[in-house]
Design a protein around this motif. Structure first.
Motif, PDB file in Angstrom:
ATOM      1  N   GLU A 126       1.219  -2.459  -7.245  1.00 29.50           N
ATOM      2  CA  GLU A 126       1.972  -3.065  -5.936  1.00 29.50           C
ATOM      3  C   GLU A 126       3.313  -2.399  -5.572  1.00 29.50           C
ATOM      4  N   GLN A 127       3.875  -1.937  -6.441  1.00 33.86           N
ATOM      5  CA  GLN A 127       5.163  -1.015  -5.864  1.00 33.86           C
ATOM      6  C   GLN A 127       4.743   0.260  -5.286  1.00 33.86           C
ATOM      7  N   HIS A 129       2.036   0.296  -3.095  1.00 33.57           N
ATOM      8  CA  HIS A 129       1.738  -0.384  -1.869  1.00 33.57           C
ATOM      9  C   HIS A 129       3.148  -0.957  -0.989  1.00 33.57           C
ATOM     10  N   ASP A 130       4.007  -1.464  -1.738  1.00 28.77           N
ATOM     11  CA  ASP A 130       5.098  -2.052  -0.939  1.00 28.77           C
ATOM     12  C   ASP A 130       5.758  -0.748  -0.399  1.00 28.77           C
ATOM     13  N   ARG A 133       4.008   0.234   2.828  1.00 29.59           N
ATOM     14  CA  ARG A 133       4.346  -0.669   3.900  1.00 29.59           C
ATOM     15  C   ARG A 133       5.680  -0.099   4.494  1.00 29.59           C
ATOM     16  N   LEU A 134       6.693  -0.023   3.785  1.00 32.08           N
ATOM     17  CA  LEU A 134       8.066   0.442   4.244  1.00 32.08           C
ATOM     18  C   LEU A 134       7.910   1.545   5.143  1.00 32.08           C
ATOM     19  N   LEU A 184      15.557  -2.704   3.037  1.00 32.74           N
ATOM     20  CA  LEU A 184      15.763  -3.170   1.625  1.00 32.74           C
ATOM     21  C   LEU A 184      16.670  -4.295   1.594  1.00 32.74           C
TER      22      LEU A 184
END
Length: 191
Positions: A126-127, A129-130, A133-134, A184
């Motif tokens: 998940e991290q 893919h985060d 996205r950024l 962020l």
């Protein structure tokens, strides 16, 4: 004086000619590929090349296609490639740029991965893919420079590969880091 070309050695292949159109000398056979060295390089680098393209914002399907196309080209050019790791990233980066900017609509990158195994670290997945996205929100050059940076290259090396100045690389890194930090910060305020 009219020169007649000899028939090609292979269908669809013509002999090189001089400026006057006369048949030139046929180049010797290309150097043989060291298949073992290429195979070892391919096995060690193809996944890393796909990851590099994902960092740049490519979807998984595009990243794997471009990586394969690049590796095929690397095989064909193998005897003349001096720095294959950098060469494949430069070629893949350019190929992705042409593909991305050749399209009228630039879509958000696919962030789906192949099926996760039972032992996969879901939090790390998940991290990652985060982060993708950024990165997808950054302008092209900033994503490109960040991908090279994530892949372990220094600004001077990136400058050589992208044919820009080291100052331009550092400026893109600074802008990218600033944009990511701002995003962020805003995301932290909204939670």
């Amino acid at each position: 004086m009219n020169h007649v070309l000899e028939p090609p050695d292979e269908p669809g292949r013509t002999l090189p000619t001089t400026a006057t159109g006369a048949p030139g000398h046929h180049d010797p056979d290309p150097p043989l590929v060291d298949v073992a060295a290429y195979s070892a390089f391919y096995r060690a680098e193809v996944k890393a090349l796909v990851n590099f393209l994902l960092w740049m914002g490519a979807g998984l399907a595009d990243a794997t296609d471009i990586a394969q196309e690049t590796m095929i080209e690397a095989y064909q050019s193998w005897p003349s490639i001096r720095h294959p790791r950098a060469w494949t990233r430069r070629v893949a980066s350019r190929r992705y740029g042409r593909r991305q900017f050749g399209q009228e609509v630039i879509t958000e990158p696919e962030l789906l991965s192949p099926l996760l195994s039972a032992s996969a670290d879901l939090c790390a997945w998940e991290q990652r893919h985060d982060v993708l996205r950024l990165l997808a929100m950054l302008p092209w050059r900033q994503r490109q420079v960040m991908a090279w940076t994530f892949d372990g290259y220094q600004p001077q090396e990136i400058a050589v590969e992208l044919e820009i100045t080291p100052e331009a690389v550092r400026a893109s890194l600074k802008l990218a880091r600033r944009a990511l930090a701002e995003h962020l910060r805003r995301a932290g305020e909204s939670t």
